[in-house]
Scaffold this motif. Structure first.
Motif, PDB file in Angstrom:
ATOM      1  N   LEU A  51      40.320  50.770  39.454  1.00 22.07           N
ATOM      2  CA  LEU A  51      41.109  51.825  38.790  1.00 22.07           C
ATOM      3  C   LEU A  51      40.297  52.412  37.637  1.00 22.07           C
ATOM      4  N   GLY A  52      40.265  53.750  37.550  1.00 22.25           N
ATOM      5  CA  GLY A  52      39.526  54.395  36.464  1.00 22.25           C
ATOM      6  C   GLY A  52      40.100  55.768  36.153  1.00 22.25           C
ATOM      7  N   ASP A  53      39.880  56.223  34.906  1.00 25.55           N
ATOM      8  CA  ASP A  53      40.487  57.509  34.504  1.00 25.55           C
ATOM      9  C   ASP A  53      39.484  58.560  34.075  1.00 25.55           C
ATOM     10  N   ASP A  54      38.204  58.196  33.941  1.00 24.03           N
ATOM     11  CA  ASP A  54      37.275  59.109  33.250  1.00 24.03           C
ATOM     12  C   ASP A  54      36.071  59.438  34.140  1.00 24.03           C
ATOM     13  N   VAL A  55      35.206  60.293  33.611  1.00 28.13           N
ATOM     14  CA  VAL A  55      34.046  60.770  34.378  1.00 28.13           C
ATOM     15  C   VAL A  55      33.165  59.609  34.850  1.00 28.13           C
ATOM     16  N   THR A  56      32.935  58.632  33.991  1.00 31.54           N
ATOM     17  CA  THR A  56      32.020  57.535  34.371  1.00 31.54           C
ATOM     18  C   THR A  56      32.613  56.683  35.490  1.00 31.54           C
ATOM     19  N   ASP A  57      33.929  56.726  35.657  1.00 32.25           N
ATOM     20  CA  ASP A  57      34.547  55.955  36.740  1.00 32.25           C
ATOM     21  C   ASP A  57      34.265  56.575  38.107  1.00 32.25           C
ATOM     22  N   GLU A  58      33.879  57.851  38.102  1.00 34.27           N
ATOM     23  CA  GLU A  58      33.539  58.478  39.397  1.00 34.27           C
ATOM     24  C   GLU A  58      32.323  57.781  40.020  1.00 34.27           C
ATOM     25  N   LYS A  59      31.407  57.276  39.143  1.00 32.26           N
ATOM     26  CA  LYS A  59      30.245  56.541  39.681  1.00 32.26           C
ATOM     27  C   LYS A  59      30.705  55.255  40.345  1.00 32.26           C
ATOM     28  N   ALA A  60      31.761  54.665  39.820  1.00 27.54           N
ATOM     29  CA  ALA A  60      32.311  53.453  40.448  1.00 27.54           C
ATOM     30  C   ALA A  60      32.971  53.823  41.781  1.00 27.54           C
ATOM     31  N   PHE A  61      33.787  54.863  41.776  1.00 25.20           N
ATOM     32  CA  PHE A  61      34.465  55.283  43.016  1.00 25.20           C
ATOM     33  C   PHE A  61      33.435  55.585  44.117  1.00 25.20           C
ATOM     34  N   ALA A  62      32.300  56.163  43.700  1.00 28.81           N
ATOM     35  CA  ALA A  62      31.284  56.568  44.684  1.00 28.81           C
ATOM     36  C   ALA A  62      30.678  55.363  45.404  1.00 28.81           C
ATOM     37  N   HIS A  63      30.792  54.189  44.823  1.00 27.35           N
ATOM     38  CA  HIS A  63      30.224  52.982  45.456  1.00 27.35           C
ATOM     39  C   HIS A  63      31.254  52.233  46.293  1.00 27.35           C
ATOM     40  N   LEU A  64      32.465  52.755  46.404  1.00 28.16           N
ATOM     41  CA  LEU A  64      33.488  52.062  47.200  1.00 28.16           C
ATOM     42  C   LEU A  64      33.416  52.550  48.650  1.00 28.16           C
ATOM     43  N   ARG A  65      33.868  51.689  49.565  1.00 25.74           N
ATOM     44  CA  ARG A  65      33.715  51.991  50.999  1.00 25.74           C
ATOM     45  C   ARG A  65      34.731  51.179  51.788  1.00 25.74           C
ATOM     46  N   GLY A  66      34.811  51.427  53.090  1.00 27.24           N
ATOM     47  CA  GLY A  66      35.628  50.621  54.002  1.00 27.24           C
ATOM     48  C   GLY A  66      37.048  50.426  53.506  1.00 27.24           C
ATOM     49  N   ARG A  67      37.452  49.161  53.383  1.00 21.02           N
ATOM     50  CA  ARG A  67      38.827  48.860  52.968  1.00 21.02           C
ATOM     51  C   ARG A  67      39.004  48.843  51.449  1.00 21.02           C
ATOM     52  N   ASP A  68      37.921  49.170  50.697  1.00 23.34           N
ATOM     53  CA  ASP A  68      38.048  49.241  49.236  1.00 23.34           C
ATOM     54  C   ASP A  68      39.118  50.268  48.861  1.00 23.34           C
ATOM     55  N   VAL A  69      39.681  50.088  47.661  1.00 23.10           N
ATOM     56  CA  VAL A  69      40.745  50.995  47.215  1.00 23.10           C
ATOM     57  C   VAL A  69      40.333  51.630  45.883  1.00 23.10           C
ATOM     58  N   SER A  70      40.163  52.964  45.875  1.00 24.36           N
ATOM     59  CA  SER A  70      39.792  53.673  44.639  1.00 24.36           C
ATOM     60  C   SER A  70      41.025  54.401  44.106  1.00 24.36           C
ATOM     61  N   ILE A  71      41.313  54.182  42.828  1.00 28.53           N
ATOM     62  CA  ILE A  71      42.547  54.742  42.253  1.00 28.53           C
ATOM     63  C   ILE A  71      42.228  55.490  40.959  1.00 28.53           C
ATOM     64  N   LYS A  72      42.427  56.805  40.981  1.00 24.50           N
ATOM     65  CA  LYS A  72      42.243  57.643  39.790  1.00 24.50           C
ATOM     66  C   LYS A  72      43.515  57.577  38.950  1.00 24.50           C
ATOM     67  N   VAL A  73      43.336  57.371  37.647  1.00 26.44           N
ATOM     68  CA  VAL A  73      44.470  57.295  36.725  1.00 26.44           C
ATOM     69  C   VAL A  73      44.518  58.589  35.920  1.00 26.44           C
ATOM     70  N   HIS A 112      26.851  50.581  39.977  1.00 30.70           N
ATOM     71  CA  HIS A 112      25.914  49.469  40.127  1.00 30.70           C
ATOM     72  C   HIS A 112      26.561  48.169  39.653  1.00 30.70           C
ATOM     73  N   ALA A 113      27.377  48.263  38.609  1.00 32.92           N
ATOM     74  CA  ALA A 113      28.067  47.058  38.114  1.00 32.92           C
ATOM     75  C   ALA A 113      28.987  46.498  39.199  1.00 32.92           C
ATOM     76  N   LEU A 114      29.715  47.383  39.880  1.00 33.55           N
ATOM     77  CA  LEU A 114      30.603  46.904  40.953  1.00 33.55           C
ATOM     78  C   LEU A 114      29.793  46.298  42.096  1.00 33.55           C
ATOM     79  N   ASP A 115      28.648  46.915  42.411  1.00 35.59           N
ATOM     80  CA  ASP A 115      27.786  46.359  43.471  1.00 35.59           C
ATOM     81  C   ASP A 115      27.375  44.931  43.125  1.00 35.59           C
ATOM     82  N   LEU A 116      26.965  44.747  41.853  1.00 34.65           N
ATOM     83  CA  LEU A 116      26.521  43.412  41.431  1.00 34.65           C
ATOM     84  C   LEU A 116      27.660  42.399  41.482  1.00 34.65           C
TER      85      LEU A 116
END
Ligand SMILES: O=P(O)(O)OC[C@H]1O[C@H](O[C@H]2O[C@H](CO)[C@@H](O)[C@H](O)[C@H]2O)[C@H](O)[C@@H](O)[C@@H]1O
Length: 264
Positions: A204-226, A187-191
């Motif tokens: 970029l994120g490394d932990d469980v809570t970052d999965e919620k951020a990855f889940a909001h990415l789409r299209g040309r967005d780039v999700s990177i697990k650390v 939701h923070a990324l959406d805002l």
């Protein structure tokens, strides 16, 4: 990983992102901008990552952000990003410089006090188990405890306050964290995306809570697990040094793209 060692698929995705009309570059803090260390208060940021975020934030049509589980004031102090150029969001995406995304009621504050008291009674007398208090959550840290003590403490938290009504539970790296409002880095990324009218988001994120951020990415967005662990991110890098490399890479190419755009 050097800039030339950025994996080809990630390189391609970052180059496309750098050419967006309006770009948002964001990262988690612990385990990404800063390495994981024994004492949370010692998590110093990688200067190269901080510099890259500052440079990105100064570019036209470009927003840089750090979205962290930390309390916002803790994030400001540790990161040194206190001038407002880089957007900082604390408390797992719920705490903005303008306040909380959702009102924090007296009932929620009272519940938090009860959880903190319970966590303190779990931690008391157990070496290496500590309690971190934040504005809408509290974290039981077990990184420095003997394995058996850590498991007992986590179990007491799970079967105790984590089971109370109104409590939101997140298990992270050697921690269990209980919040009294809903938290979501997604939701923070959406805002942030909406506020800055960003066409493309790099996160970029490394932990469980970052999965919620990855889940909001789409299209040309780039999700990177650390680092290691299950993820829905489409790209992967190894550690915080790689995070700095990715941030430097995308910032340098963003600057190049904007220079070309201005001259055409
Ligand atoms: O969302 P983040 O910025 O990654 O914050 C998540 C939690 O980070 C901190 O705990 C973690 O890092 C500590 C320092 O390296 C480490 O000792 C601990 O074991 C990790 O879980 C922070 O203390 C928590 O409040 C954040 O929620």
């Amino acid at each position: 990983m050097s800039a030339t060692g950025v994996p080809p698929d990630l390189r391609e995705a970052l180059l496309a992102a750098a050419a967006a009309d309006r770009l948002l570059v964001a990262s988690d803090y612990d385990g990404c901008i800063a390495p994981i260390v024994s004492r949370p208060e010692d998590a110093a940021p990688d200067p190269a990552a901080i510099d890259a975020l500052r440079v990105a934030a100064g570019l036209q049509d470009t927003t840089a952000a750090v979205v962290s589980g930390r309390a916002l004031d803790d994030l400001v102090r540790l990161s040194g990003l206190s001038d407002g150029s880089v957007e900082l969001v604390g408390s797992h995406g719920s705490e903005f410089t303008t306040g909380f995304r959702q009102p924090v009621t007296d009932d929620a504050r009272a519940l938090l006090e009860r959880i903190i008291a319970e966590f303190r009674s779990i931690a008391i007398g157990v070496d290496g188990v500590t309690v971190e208090v934040k504005p809408v959550s509290t974290t039981l840290h077990v990184r420095n405890a003997a394995p058996n003590d850590a498991e007992v403490a986590l179990d007491r938290a799970r079967t105790g306050p984590a089971s109370w009504p109104g409590v939101q539970t997140t298990e992270g790296k050697a921690v269990i964290e209980l919040a009294v409002i809903e938290t979501s880095k997604g939701h923070a990324l959406d805002l942030l995306r909406e506020q800055h009218r960003s066409d493309v988001v790099v996160y970029l994120g490394d932990d469980v809570t970052d999965e919620k951020a990855f889940a909001h990415l789409r299209g040309r967005d780039v999700s990177i697990k650390v680092g290691d662990g299950d993820t829905i991110a489409t790209h992967h890098v190894g550690d915080p040094a790689d995070v700095a490399t990715v941030l430097e890479f995308v910032t340098a190419h963003r600057r190049e793209h904007l220079a070309e755009r201005a001259s055409s």
